[in-house]
Design a protein around this motif. Structure first.
Motif, PDB file in Angstrom:
ATOM      1  N   ASN A   1       0.905  -1.133   0.188  1.00 49.79           N
ATOM      2  CA  ASN A   1      -0.059  -0.032   0.111  1.00 49.79           C
ATOM      3  C   ASN A   1       0.823   1.404  -0.085  1.00 49.79           C
ATOM      4  OD1 ASN A   1      -2.477   1.638   0.059  1.00 49.79           O
ATOM      5  ND2 ASN A   1      -2.475   1.464   2.370  1.00 49.79           N
ATOM      6  N   PRO A   2       1.553   1.482  -1.139  1.00 46.97           N
ATOM      7  CA  PRO A   2       2.771   2.503  -1.188  1.00 46.97           C
ATOM      8  C   PRO A   2       1.938   3.934  -1.271  1.00 46.97           C
ATOM      9  CG  PRO A   2       2.757   1.267  -3.207  1.00 46.97           C
ATOM     10  CD  PRO A   2       1.554   0.556  -2.390  1.00 46.97           C
ATOM     11  N   THR A   3       2.765   4.908  -0.957  1.00 46.21           N
ATOM     12  CA  THR A   3       2.294   6.467  -1.045  1.00 46.21           C
ATOM     13  C   THR A   3       3.467   7.180  -1.531  1.00 46.21           C
ATOM     14  OG1 THR A   3       0.660   6.374   0.693  1.00 46.21           O
ATOM     15  CG2 THR A   3       1.343   8.595  -0.378  1.00 46.21           C
ATOM     16  N   GLN A   4       3.200   7.770  -2.768  1.00 45.26           N
ATOM     17  CA  GLN A   4       4.632   8.324  -3.352  1.00 45.26           C
ATOM     18  C   GLN A   4       5.342   9.291  -2.486  1.00 45.26           C
ATOM     19  OE1 GLN A   4       4.247  10.269  -7.308  1.00 45.26           O
ATOM     20  NE2 GLN A   4       5.353  11.863  -6.836  1.00 45.26           N
ATOM     21  N   ALA A   5       6.566   9.073  -2.389  1.00 41.77           N
ATOM     22  CA  ALA A   5       7.242   9.861  -1.430  1.00 41.77           C
ATOM     23  C   ALA A   5       7.346  11.379  -1.769  1.00 41.77           C
ATOM     24  CB  ALA A   5       8.849   9.230  -1.491  1.00 41.77           C
ATOM     25  N   THR A   6       7.558  12.128  -0.844  1.00 38.40           N
ATOM     26  CA  THR A   6       7.613  13.621  -0.966  1.00 38.40           C
ATOM     27  C   THR A   6       9.020  13.984  -1.099  1.00 38.40           C
ATOM     28  OG1 THR A   6       7.997  14.269   1.498  1.00 38.40           O
ATOM     29  CG2 THR A   6       5.409  13.979   0.471  1.00 38.40           C
ATOM     30  N   ARG A   7       9.076  15.281  -1.630  1.00 37.10           N
ATOM     31  CA  ARG A   7      10.385  15.930  -1.703  1.00 37.10           C
ATOM     32  C   ARG A   7      11.156  15.790  -0.325  1.00 37.10           C
ATOM     33  NH1 ARG A   7      11.709  22.387  -2.209  1.00 37.10           N
ATOM     34  NH2 ARG A   7      10.935  22.085   0.011  1.00 37.10           N
ATOM     35  N   GLU A   8      10.822  16.066   0.658  1.00 38.35           N
ATOM     36  CA  GLU A   8      11.411  15.813   1.772  1.00 38.35           C
ATOM     37  C   GLU A   8      11.755  14.702   2.305  1.00 38.35           C
ATOM     38  OE1 GLU A   8       9.454  19.591   1.412  1.00 38.35           O
ATOM     39  OE2 GLU A   8       8.536  17.854   1.255  1.00 38.35           O
ATOM     40  N   GLN A   9      10.957  14.040   2.097  1.00 34.36           N
ATOM     41  CA  GLN A   9      11.409  12.380   2.387  1.00 34.36           C
ATOM     42  C   GLN A   9      12.526  11.995   1.660  1.00 34.36           C
ATOM     43  OE1 GLN A   9       7.458  10.733   1.876  1.00 34.36           O
ATOM     44  NE2 GLN A   9       7.076  10.136   3.889  1.00 34.36           N
ATOM     45  N   LEU A  10      12.316  12.280   0.351  1.00 35.74           N
ATOM     46  CA  LEU A  10      13.531  11.636  -0.619  1.00 35.74           C
ATOM     47  C   LEU A  10      14.840  12.310  -0.361  1.00 35.74           C
ATOM     48  CD1 LEU A  10      14.469  10.144  -3.247  1.00 35.74           C
ATOM     49  CD2 LEU A  10      13.707  12.205  -4.339  1.00 35.74           C
ATOM     50  N   PHE A  11      15.161  13.547  -0.025  1.00 34.54           N
ATOM     51  CA  PHE A  11      16.299  14.148   0.059  1.00 34.54           C
ATOM     52  C   PHE A  11      16.937  14.042   1.543  1.00 34.54           C
ATOM     53  CE2 PHE A  11      14.916  16.318  -3.748  1.00 34.54           C
ATOM     54  CZ  PHE A  11      16.094  16.261  -4.640  1.00 34.54           C
ATOM     55  N   ARG A  12      15.871  13.818   2.474  1.00 33.75           N
ATOM     56  CA  ARG A  12      16.229  13.487   3.723  1.00 33.75           C
ATOM     57  C   ARG A  12      16.794  12.205   3.984  1.00 33.75           C
ATOM     58  NH1 ARG A  12      12.244  15.982   6.404  1.00 33.75           N
ATOM     59  NH2 ARG A  12      13.428  17.831   7.161  1.00 33.75           N
ATOM     60  N   GLU A  13      16.088  11.318   3.454  1.00 32.97           N
ATOM     61  CA  GLU A  13      16.615   9.776   3.292  1.00 32.97           C
ATOM     62  C   GLU A  13      17.842   9.471   3.068  1.00 32.97           C
ATOM     63  OE1 GLU A  13      15.597   5.641   4.037  1.00 32.97           O
ATOM     64  OE2 GLU A  13      14.431   7.228   4.351  1.00 32.97           O
ATOM     65  N   PHE A  14      18.482  10.382   2.012  1.00 26.41           N
ATOM     66  CA  PHE A  14      19.835  10.114   1.632  1.00 26.41           C
ATOM     67  C   PHE A  14      20.707  11.299   1.954  1.00 26.41           C
ATOM     68  CE2 PHE A  14      16.876   7.957  -1.068  1.00 26.41           C
ATOM     69  CZ  PHE A  14      17.553   6.692  -1.370  1.00 26.41           C
ATOM     70  N   ASN A  15      20.230  11.914   3.167  1.00 17.31           N
ATOM     71  CA  ASN A  15      21.037  13.105   3.692  1.00 17.31           C
ATOM     72  C   ASN A  15      21.764  13.902   2.849  1.00 17.31           C
ATOM     73  OD1 ASN A  15      22.256  14.171   5.685  1.00 17.31           O
ATOM     74  ND2 ASN A  15      24.242  13.227   5.385  1.00 17.31           N
ATOM     75  N   ALA A  16      20.472  14.298   1.609  1.00 21.42           N
ATOM     76  CA  ALA A  16      20.960  15.443   0.784  1.00 21.42           C
ATOM     77  C   ALA A  16      20.011  16.600   0.665  1.00 21.42           C
ATOM     78  CB  ALA A  16      20.703  14.779  -0.885  1.00 21.42           C
TER      79      ALA A  16
END
Length: 406
Positions: A220-235
């Motif tokens: 049951n996935p939900t598209q990741a947000t900008r904040e989640q994407l860049f924070r996940e990879f410390n960017a």
């Protein structure tokens, strides 16, 4: 497939065009093991039923704006080669050309804007000195000397690797830290030289985004947000520019819906739109001749814009106003011009295909807003502002102290 040269701006022979494709392929191979997936391909011909992907962004530097404010962003970004080398990292660089008015005062006359990739010019310079010399002449209107290009009287006496090093040192910068030492690409915006505006960075940010990143569960996935994407990879710092979030999130949105992403032919960075109508002269639209496109075969593939009056015309840039909302503000330099410009690569996506549960990349990072004003780059921009203030203070003091006798 083989990509044509960027913008189809030059008529290169087949061997030289192949060298450009080898440059692209080498940059892709360097990234493939870390960022490759079935949601990105280097060959758009393998995709079925392609449609354009709206991946583009505004060309003005975002970092000095969020670190300080729009007025300071304009000051620093327009600050000659210092501003260009420090801040023009949105795949759009410019140089303000000054000329003397009737009183002898130097005033801004035109803005030269480029989105051309450094690696393309280096490839041509490495393999064909005559070709790159002709390109420079076509852009700048004069034939450069070999010393201007390579620092020697005859580049044909150099090996290809020596030509690459010499041209990079003098004209292109090294693509990492060093900026050009010569005048062709510092007095003018010949092509991009900021290390972040490179082919490798362009490939990286699209490949990085081209995966179905999600929150929740694989069932049951939900598209990741900008904040989640860049924070996940410390960017988080990448989230605070115009280019990187738009490129990465555009690719992510396609991948999350099962589309594979590719750069369309020809691969390059282009000026995608320009809102000319906001620029006025005495309340009327500026002459069409003040918007001179170049380095592209058709609209949508232009890589160069020279904006402003010609040398034989009495007007200057500061005679122009910019109509923003209900107000007109004076045009001070290049920052306000690139604010009205969108840039980006040509990207296509193929038909959607089902995504298996194990293909989703589940992120656990927070969705809280990223505080761009707290980014590390802001410390560097504060120092740049201090340097700007110090230099302008010296300029203001100098006329009063000249001729002083103790």
């Amino acid at each position: 497939m083989a990509y044509d040269v960027p913008g189809r701006a030059d008529q290169l022979n087949a061997d030289l065009t192949q060298k450009w494709n080898e440059t692209i392929q080498a940059a892709y191979r360097d990234l493939e093991s870390r960022f490759g997936s079935r949601f990105f391909t280097l060959d758009p011909d393998t995709l079925i039923g392609t449609i354009p992907a709206p991946i583009k962004w505004f060309g003005d530097p975002a970092e000095p704006n969020f670190c300080l404010n729009a007025d300071v962003a304009q000051q620093l970004s327009d600050w000659g080669i210092q501003g260009r080398h420090a801040l023009h990292n949105e795949y759009c660089e410019y140089r303000i050309i000054h000329r003397a008015d009737a009183t002898g005062r130097m005033r801004p006359k035109r803005v030269q804007i480029t989105t051309e990739l450094r690696e393309y010019w280096v490839t041509v310079a490495k393999h064909d000195p005559q070709a790159v010399r002709g390109m420079v002449q076509a852009v700048l209107g004069f034939e450069p000397t070999w010393e201007d290009l390579y620092g020697v009287a005859s580049p044909l006496a150099l090996t290809e690797e020596q030509r690459e090093t010499a041209f990079s040192t003098i004209v292109a910068g090294d693509g990492r830290n060093s900026q050009p030492t010569g005048r062709l690409n510092t007095d003018h915006a010949l092509f991009m030289s900021h290390p972040i505006n490179g082919l490798d960075d362009l490939l990286y940010i699209v490949m990085f985004g081209a995966k179905p990143y999600a929150s929740g569960t694989t069932s049951n996935p939900t598209q990741a947000t900008r904040e989640q994407l860049f924070r996940e990879f410390n960017a988080q710092h990448l989230a605070c520019r115009h280019a990187d979030p738009n490129a990465a999130m555009g690719a992510l949105g396609a991948a999350f819906n099962g589309h594979t992403v590719a750069f369309a032919n020809p691969l390059g960075m282009y000026i995608r739109s320009f809102t000319k109508d906001v620029f006025l002269l005495n309340g009327q639209p500026i002459p069409d001749s003040w918007v001179r496109w170049g380095r592209g075969a058709t609209e949508g593939m232009y890589q160069r814009l020279e904006f402003g009056p010609g040398d034989d015309e009495p007007e200057f840039l500061d005679n122009i106003t910019v109509a923003i909302g209900a107000n007109d503000e004076p045009l001070k330099g290049g920052f306000q011009v690139v604010q009205q410009m969108e840039v980006g690569p040509l990207v296509v996506i193929g038909q959607s295909t089902p995504i298996a549960e194990n293909e989703y990349v589940i992120l656990s990072a927070s969705d809280a807003p990223i505080q761009c004003r707290e980014a590390r780059i802001c410390q560097s921009i504060q120092r740049l502002k201090q340097q700007y203030d110090d230099e302008n203070q010296m300029v203001r003091i100098a006329p009063r102290t000249m001729g002083f006798r103790s």
